[in-house]
Design a protein around this motif. Structure first.
Motif, PDB file in Angstrom:
ATOM      1  N   GLU A  82      22.332 -18.110   3.873  1.00 24.74           N
ATOM      2  CA  GLU A  82      23.119 -20.055   4.485  1.00 24.74           C
ATOM      3  C   GLU A  82      24.644 -19.421   3.870  1.00 24.74           C
ATOM      4  N   SER A  83      25.646 -20.264   4.745  1.00 25.63           N
ATOM      5  CA  SER A  83      27.104 -20.473   4.936  1.00 25.63           C
ATOM      6  C   SER A  83      26.746 -20.588   2.982  1.00 25.63           C
ATOM      7  N   ASN A  84      27.912 -20.465   2.607  1.00 27.29           N
ATOM      8  CA  ASN A  84      28.746 -20.196   1.507  1.00 27.29           C
ATOM      9  C   ASN A  84      29.992 -21.878   1.715  1.00 27.29           C
ATOM     10  N   ASN A  85      29.641 -22.955   1.874  1.00 26.36           N
ATOM     11  CA  ASN A  85      30.833 -23.832   2.365  1.00 26.36           C
ATOM     12  C   ASN A  85      31.725 -24.303   1.453  1.00 26.36           C
ATOM     13  N   GLY A  86      31.305 -23.666  -0.142  1.00 28.60           N
ATOM     14  CA  GLY A  86      32.276 -24.072  -1.229  1.00 28.60           C
ATOM     15  C   GLY A  86      33.455 -23.603  -1.193  1.00 28.60           C
ATOM     16  N   SER A  87      32.961 -21.985  -0.495  1.00 31.03           N
ATOM     17  CA  SER A  87      34.290 -21.226  -0.148  1.00 31.03           C
ATOM     18  C   SER A  87      35.091 -20.402   0.450  1.00 31.03           C
ATOM     19  N   VAL A  88      36.293 -20.138   0.478  1.00 30.17           N
ATOM     20  CA  VAL A  88      37.445 -20.101   1.638  1.00 30.17           C
ATOM     21  C   VAL A  88      36.361 -19.230   2.900  1.00 30.17           C
ATOM     22  N   LYS A  89      37.179 -19.176   4.207  1.00 32.14           N
ATOM     23  CA  LYS A  89      36.825 -19.133   5.662  1.00 32.14           C
ATOM     24  C   LYS A  89      37.842 -18.309   5.888  1.00 32.14           C
ATOM     25  N   THR A  90      37.863 -16.670   5.834  1.00 29.68           N
ATOM     26  CA  THR A  90      39.092 -16.387   7.112  1.00 29.68           C
ATOM     27  C   THR A  90      38.700 -14.835   7.591  1.00 29.68           C
ATOM     28  N   GLU A  91      39.835 -14.325   7.710  1.00 29.70           N
ATOM     29  CA  GLU A  91      39.501 -13.229   9.047  1.00 29.70           C
ATOM     30  C   GLU A  91      38.890 -11.815   8.172  1.00 29.70           C
ATOM     31  N   PHE A  92      38.723 -12.324   7.065  1.00 28.18           N
ATOM     32  CA  PHE A  92      39.407 -11.370   6.065  1.00 28.18           C
ATOM     33  C   PHE A  92      37.664 -11.350   4.913  1.00 28.18           C
ATOM     34  N   PHE A  93      37.398 -12.398   5.254  1.00 27.69           N
ATOM     35  CA  PHE A  93      36.318 -12.548   4.139  1.00 27.69           C
ATOM     36  C   PHE A  93      35.710 -13.871   4.474  1.00 27.69           C
ATOM     37  N   ARG A  94      34.264 -13.928   3.964  1.00 27.72           N
ATOM     38  CA  ARG A  94      33.189 -14.972   4.014  1.00 27.72           C
ATOM     39  C   ARG A  94      32.592 -14.898   3.484  1.00 27.72           C
ATOM     40  N   ALA A  95      31.712 -16.080   2.353  1.00 28.48           N
ATOM     41  CA  ALA A  95      30.790 -15.852   1.133  1.00 28.48           C
ATOM     42  C   ALA A  95      29.596 -16.707   2.214  1.00 28.48           C
ATOM     43  N   PHE A  96      28.053 -15.716   1.548  1.00 31.93           N
ATOM     44  CA  PHE A  96      26.921 -16.400   2.027  1.00 31.93           C
ATOM     45  C   PHE A  96      26.391 -17.072   0.257  1.00 31.93           C
ATOM     46  N   LYS A  97      25.118 -17.467   0.816  1.00 29.66           N
ATOM     47  CA  LYS A  97      24.187 -17.508  -1.026  1.00 29.66           C
ATOM     48  C   LYS A  97      23.214 -17.241  -0.045  1.00 29.66           C
ATOM     49  N   LYS A  98      21.971 -16.983  -1.262  1.00 30.29           N
ATOM     50  CA  LYS A  98      20.359 -17.521  -0.869  1.00 30.29           C
ATOM     51  C   LYS A  98      20.221 -18.226  -2.156  1.00 30.29           C
ATOM     52  N   ASP A  99      20.002 -19.616  -2.642  1.00 30.91           N
ATOM     53  CA  ASP A  99      19.448 -20.000  -3.563  1.00 30.91           C
ATOM     54  C   ASP A  99      18.304 -19.680  -3.368  1.00 30.91           C
ATOM     55  N   SER A 100      17.591 -19.737  -2.936  1.00 28.40           N
ATOM     56  CA  SER A 100      15.836 -19.323  -2.979  1.00 28.40           C
ATOM     57  C   SER A 100      15.309 -17.913  -3.881  1.00 28.40           C
ATOM     58  N   THR A 101      15.863 -16.901  -3.960  1.00 29.07           N
ATOM     59  CA  THR A 101      16.258 -15.777  -4.424  1.00 29.07           C
ATOM     60  C   THR A 101      16.052 -15.695  -6.539  1.00 29.07           C
ATOM     61  N   ILE A 102      15.617 -14.991  -6.970  1.00 25.48           N
ATOM     62  CA  ILE A 102      15.636 -14.860  -8.275  1.00 25.48           C
ATOM     63  C   ILE A 102      16.268 -13.634  -8.950  1.00 25.48           C
ATOM     64  N   PRO A 103      17.451 -14.044  -9.311  1.00 30.00           N
ATOM     65  CA  PRO A 103      17.769 -14.937  -8.696  1.00 30.00           C
ATOM     66  C   PRO A 103      19.065 -15.393  -7.897  1.00 30.00           C
ATOM     67  N   PRO A 104      19.185 -16.336  -7.915  1.00 30.70           N
ATOM     68  CA  PRO A 104      20.611 -16.593  -6.848  1.00 30.70           C
ATOM     69  C   PRO A 104      21.062 -15.645  -6.702  1.00 30.70           C
ATOM     70  N   LEU A 105      21.327 -15.458  -5.895  1.00 27.18           N
ATOM     71  CA  LEU A 105      22.375 -15.200  -4.218  1.00 27.18           C
ATOM     72  C   LEU A 105      23.620 -15.270  -3.931  1.00 27.18           C
ATOM     73  N   GLY A 106      24.821 -14.631  -4.314  1.00 32.07           N
ATOM     74  CA  GLY A 106      25.849 -14.518  -3.577  1.00 32.07           C
ATOM     75  C   GLY A 106      26.147 -13.912  -2.721  1.00 32.07           C
ATOM     76  N   ILE A 107      26.181 -14.168  -2.169  1.00 30.33           N
ATOM     77  CA  ILE A 107      26.970 -12.325  -0.935  1.00 30.33           C
ATOM     78  C   ILE A 107      28.346 -13.152  -0.595  1.00 30.33           C
ATOM     79  N   GLN A 108      29.266 -11.812  -0.994  1.00 27.50           N
ATOM     80  CA  GLN A 108      30.453 -11.815  -0.687  1.00 27.50           C
ATOM     81  C   GLN A 108      30.976 -10.204   0.950  1.00 27.50           C
ATOM     82  N   LEU A 109      31.451 -10.908   1.701  1.00 27.28           N
ATOM     83  CA  LEU A 109      31.575 -10.105   2.835  1.00 27.28           C
ATOM     84  C   LEU A 109      33.240 -10.288   3.082  1.00 27.28           C
TER      85      LEU A 109
END
Length: 165
Positions: free
Chosen positions: A76-103
Motif C-alpha cells: 500500500e502507498s504510504n499517503n502520509g509521506s512525500v512523493k518525488t521522482e527520487f522517493f516513495r514510501a509504502f507500507k503493509k500494516d498487516s505484517t508482524i511487525p507492521p512494515l514500512g518501505i522507503q524506496l
C-alpha cells in the motif's frame, strides 16, 4: 490523535527477522537490481522502537519508475509521506511487525536511511540521545514526536560521521 508508544527492540527481534527475510526475498524477486537494507530502530540493537520494521529499497534512477509500479502492486502507498521522482514510501500494516518501505534513488537527497542506521550503530551517544527523545515523547502526540525526530536527524546530517558516508 495517534500517540507515541515505545518498546524495547529486543521484544520484536524474532518477528522482525522473519518479516525482513520474507519481504526482502519478495522484493529481490521482483527487483533483483535493488539494494534492500534493514533500516530504522529495529536494525539497531538495544534501541527503542515504535514496534515497526523499516526497509529501504535503493535503486538507480533508471529503475525507479518500474520499482514504484512493482512496489505499488505489492504494498500500500504510504499517503502520509512525500512523493518525488527520487522517493516513495509504502507500507503493509498487516505484517508482524507492521512494515514500512522507503524506496529511494541511490545517491539522491533521500538516500539517507542506511546512513542514519550506520551512524546510530557505531555511535552509542547518538543512539542514547535518540532513545531519550523517544522516551520524552512516550504517550504524546505522534506529530510532535515526528517533528522533533526530524530535527534530530537534521542534526545528524551535519555530523562528520554522516558527511563521510
Amino acid at each position: 490523535m495517534e500517540q507515541v508508544k515505545i518498546f524495547e527492540s529486543s521484544l520484536f527481534s524474532s518477528d522482525v527477522e522473519k518479516t525482513l527475510l520474507v519481504h526482502k526475498k519478495i522484493i529481490k524477486e521482483y527487483l533483483p537490481e535493488a539494494d534492500v537494507q534493514h533500516v530504522g530502530s529495529t536494525a539497531i540493537p538495544k534501541s527503542l522502537t515504535k514496534g515497526d520494521l523499516d526497509i529501504q529499497v535503493r535503486v538507480s534512477y533508471q529503475h525507479f519508475s518500474r520499482a514504484v509500479q512493482i512496489l505499488s502492486f505489492l504494498y500500500e502507498s504510504n499517503n502520509g509521506s512525500v512523493k518525488t521522482e527520487f522517493f516513495r514510501a509504502f507500507k503493509k500494516d498487516s505484517t508482524i511487525p507492521p512494515l514500512g518501505i522507503q524506496l529511494t534513488v541511490i545517491g539522491s537527497e533521500y538516500d539517507f536511511f542506511w546512513k542514519f542506521r550506520d551512524i546510530l550503530l557505531h555511535n552509542e551517544a547518538y543512539r542514547i540521545e535518540y532513545d531519550n527523545l523517544k522516551r520524552e515523547f512516550e504517550g504524546k502526540e505522534m506529530d510532535e514526536y515526528r517533528n522533533q525526530k526530524n530535527i534530530f536527524f537534521q542534526k545528524l546530517m551535519q555530523t562528520p560521521e554522516f558527511k563521510k558516508l
